[in-house]
Design a protein around this motif. Sequence first.
Motif, PDB file in Angstrom:
ATOM      1  N   ASP A 149      -3.722   4.134   5.159  1.00 11.20           N
ATOM      2  CA  ASP A 149      -3.962   3.201   6.264  1.00 11.20           C
ATOM      3  C   ASP A 149      -4.759   1.991   5.804  1.00 11.20           C
ATOM      4  OD1 ASP A 149      -2.579   4.778   8.032  1.00 11.20           O
ATOM      5  OD2 ASP A 149      -4.368   5.748   8.849  1.00 11.20           O
ATOM      6  N   SER A 150      -5.741   2.214   4.946  1.00 16.66           N
ATOM      7  CA  SER A 150      -6.537   1.104   4.432  1.00 16.66           C
ATOM      8  C   SER A 150      -5.681   0.155   3.603  1.00 16.66           C
ATOM      9  CB  SER A 150      -7.691   1.640   3.588  1.00 16.66           C
ATOM     10  OG  SER A 150      -8.418   0.587   3.032  1.00 16.66           O
ATOM     11  N   ARG A 151      -4.799   0.713   2.791  1.00 23.10           N
ATOM     12  CA  ARG A 151      -3.902  -0.115   1.977  1.00 23.10           C
ATOM     13  C   ARG A 151      -2.932  -0.885   2.866  1.00 23.10           C
ATOM     14  NH1 ARG A 151      -2.012  -0.290  -3.513  1.00 23.10           N
ATOM     15  NH2 ARG A 151      -4.107   0.452  -3.854  1.00 23.10           N
ATOM     16  N   ARG A 152      -2.415  -0.198   3.893  1.00 21.19           N
ATOM     17  CA  ARG A 152      -1.479  -0.838   4.820  1.00 21.19           C
ATOM     18  C   ARG A 152      -2.176  -1.973   5.575  1.00 21.19           C
ATOM     19  NH1 ARG A 152       0.502   3.440   8.104  1.00 21.19           N
ATOM     20  NH2 ARG A 152       1.572   4.100   6.233  1.00 21.19           N
ATOM     21  N   ASP A 153      -3.434  -1.763   5.977  1.00 23.65           N
ATOM     22  CA  ASP A 153      -4.192  -2.816   6.654  1.00 23.65           C
ATOM     23  C   ASP A 153      -4.407  -4.006   5.727  1.00 23.65           C
ATOM     24  OD1 ASP A 153      -4.361  -1.278   8.920  1.00 23.65           O
ATOM     25  OD2 ASP A 153      -6.420  -0.604   8.531  1.00 23.65           O
ATOM     26  N   ALA A 154      -4.730  -3.736   4.472  1.00 24.30           N
ATOM     27  CA  ALA A 154      -4.948  -4.818   3.512  1.00 24.30           C
ATOM     28  C   ALA A 154      -3.652  -5.585   3.264  1.00 24.30           C
ATOM     29  CB  ALA A 154      -5.490  -4.254   2.201  1.00 24.30           C
ATOM     30  N   ASP A 155      -2.535  -4.886   3.213  1.00 22.50           N
ATOM     31  CA  ASP A 155      -1.250  -5.562   3.037  1.00 22.50           C
ATOM     32  C   ASP A 155      -0.935  -6.445   4.239  1.00 22.50           C
ATOM     33  OD1 ASP A 155      -1.013  -4.237   0.651  1.00 22.50           O
ATOM     34  OD2 ASP A 155       0.472  -2.792   1.355  1.00 22.50           O
ATOM     35  N   GLY A 156      -1.223  -5.950   5.423  1.00 22.65           N
ATOM     36  CA  GLY A 156      -1.009  -6.740   6.639  1.00 22.65           C
ATOM     37  C   GLY A 156      -1.896  -7.970   6.671  1.00 22.65           C
ATOM     38  N   MET A 157      -3.124  -7.817   6.202  1.00 28.48           N
ATOM     39  CA  MET A 157      -4.036  -8.965   6.150  1.00 28.48           C
ATOM     40  C   MET A 157      -3.535 -10.007   5.163  1.00 28.48           C
ATOM     41  SD  MET A 157      -7.821  -7.404   6.241  1.00 28.48           S
ATOM     42  CE  MET A 157      -8.264  -6.139   7.394  1.00 28.48           C
ATOM     43  N   ALA A 158      -2.966  -9.575   4.050  1.00 32.63           N
ATOM     44  CA  ALA A 158      -2.436 -10.506   3.062  1.00 32.63           C
ATOM     45  C   ALA A 158      -1.279 -11.312   3.643  1.00 32.63           C
ATOM     46  CB  ALA A 158      -1.981  -9.752   1.810  1.00 32.63           C
ATOM     47  N   VAL A 159      -0.389 -10.647   4.346  1.00 31.13           N
ATOM     48  CA  VAL A 159       0.747 -11.335   4.967  1.00 31.13           C
ATOM     49  C   VAL A 159       0.262 -12.274   6.066  1.00 31.13           C
ATOM     50  CG1 VAL A 159       2.847 -10.991   6.322  1.00 31.13           C
ATOM     51  CG2 VAL A 159       2.368  -9.506   4.389  1.00 31.13           C
ATOM     52  N   ALA A 160      -0.680 -11.819   6.884  1.00 27.26           N
ATOM     53  CA  ALA A 160      -1.221 -12.662   7.953  1.00 27.26           C
ATOM     54  C   ALA A 160      -1.915 -13.897   7.385  1.00 27.26           C
ATOM     55  CB  ALA A 160      -2.185 -11.860   8.813  1.00 27.26           C
ATOM     56  N   ALA A 161      -2.648 -13.731   6.294  1.00 27.37           N
ATOM     57  CA  ALA A 161      -3.319 -14.868   5.665  1.00 27.37           C
ATOM     58  C   ALA A 161      -2.304 -15.892   5.169  1.00 27.37           C
ATOM     59  CB  ALA A 161      -4.190 -14.395   4.507  1.00 27.37           C
ATOM     60  N   PHE A 162      -1.228 -15.416   4.579  1.00 31.06           N
ATOM     61  CA  PHE A 162      -0.175 -16.314   4.096  1.00 31.06           C
ATOM     62  C   PHE A 162       0.449 -17.093   5.254  1.00 31.06           C
ATOM     63  CE2 PHE A 162       4.406 -16.878   3.253  1.00 31.06           C
ATOM     64  CZ  PHE A 162       4.313 -17.831   2.242  1.00 31.06           C
ATOM     65  N   ILE A 163       0.798 -16.397   6.325  1.00 37.92           N
ATOM     66  CA  ILE A 163       1.445 -17.054   7.460  1.00 37.92           C
ATOM     67  C   ILE A 163       0.490 -18.034   8.142  1.00 37.92           C
ATOM     68  CG2 ILE A 163       2.411 -16.646   9.766  1.00 37.92           C
ATOM     69  CD1 ILE A 163       3.585 -14.037   8.599  1.00 37.92           C
ATOM     70  N   LEU A 164      -0.737 -17.626   8.371  1.00 31.74           N
ATOM     71  CA  LEU A 164      -1.703 -18.512   9.012  1.00 31.74           C
ATOM     72  C   LEU A 164      -2.010 -19.732   8.148  1.00 31.74           C
ATOM     73  CD1 LEU A 164      -4.196 -15.967  10.581  1.00 31.74           C
ATOM     74  CD2 LEU A 164      -2.465 -17.331  11.750  1.00 31.74           C
ATOM     75  N   GLY A 165      -2.094 -19.538   6.844  1.00 32.42           N
ATOM     76  CA  GLY A 165      -2.328 -20.671   5.953  1.00 32.42           C
ATOM     77  C   GLY A 165      -1.166 -21.643   5.958  1.00 32.42           C
TER      78      GLY A 165
END
Length: 104
Positions: free
Chosen positions: A25-41
């Motif tokens: 779950d922690s890895r999945r959350d970190a992966d989601g944060m990486a994708v969200a950061a890319f899209i928001l940027g």
Amino acid sequence: MQLIATAQRHSDDSSADPSSDSGTDSRRDADGMAVAAFILGLVGLLVMNILLGPIAVVLASIALWRGTARRGRALLGLALGLADLAVLAVLVTVNGTVAWSLGG
């Protein structure tokens, strides 16, 4: 005797599952944060860079700190978030305001 061994084996399995799920779950959350950061940027380059840029930087930093499997996407999100802030700084310097328009 066999019943006790079976019960013990099931209790050992149940204690191992939450720890492995927690790591996943922690890895999945970190992966989601990486994708969200890319899209928001990426979106922040066009609109609301004053808000989306810092959020992208924070999300990418947290994703990298947690050890995301999508390291490249997190780094792109970090770079795009910083680019959002650079665009904001240029707009403030040139126009003297945080707003900009495409029309004359």
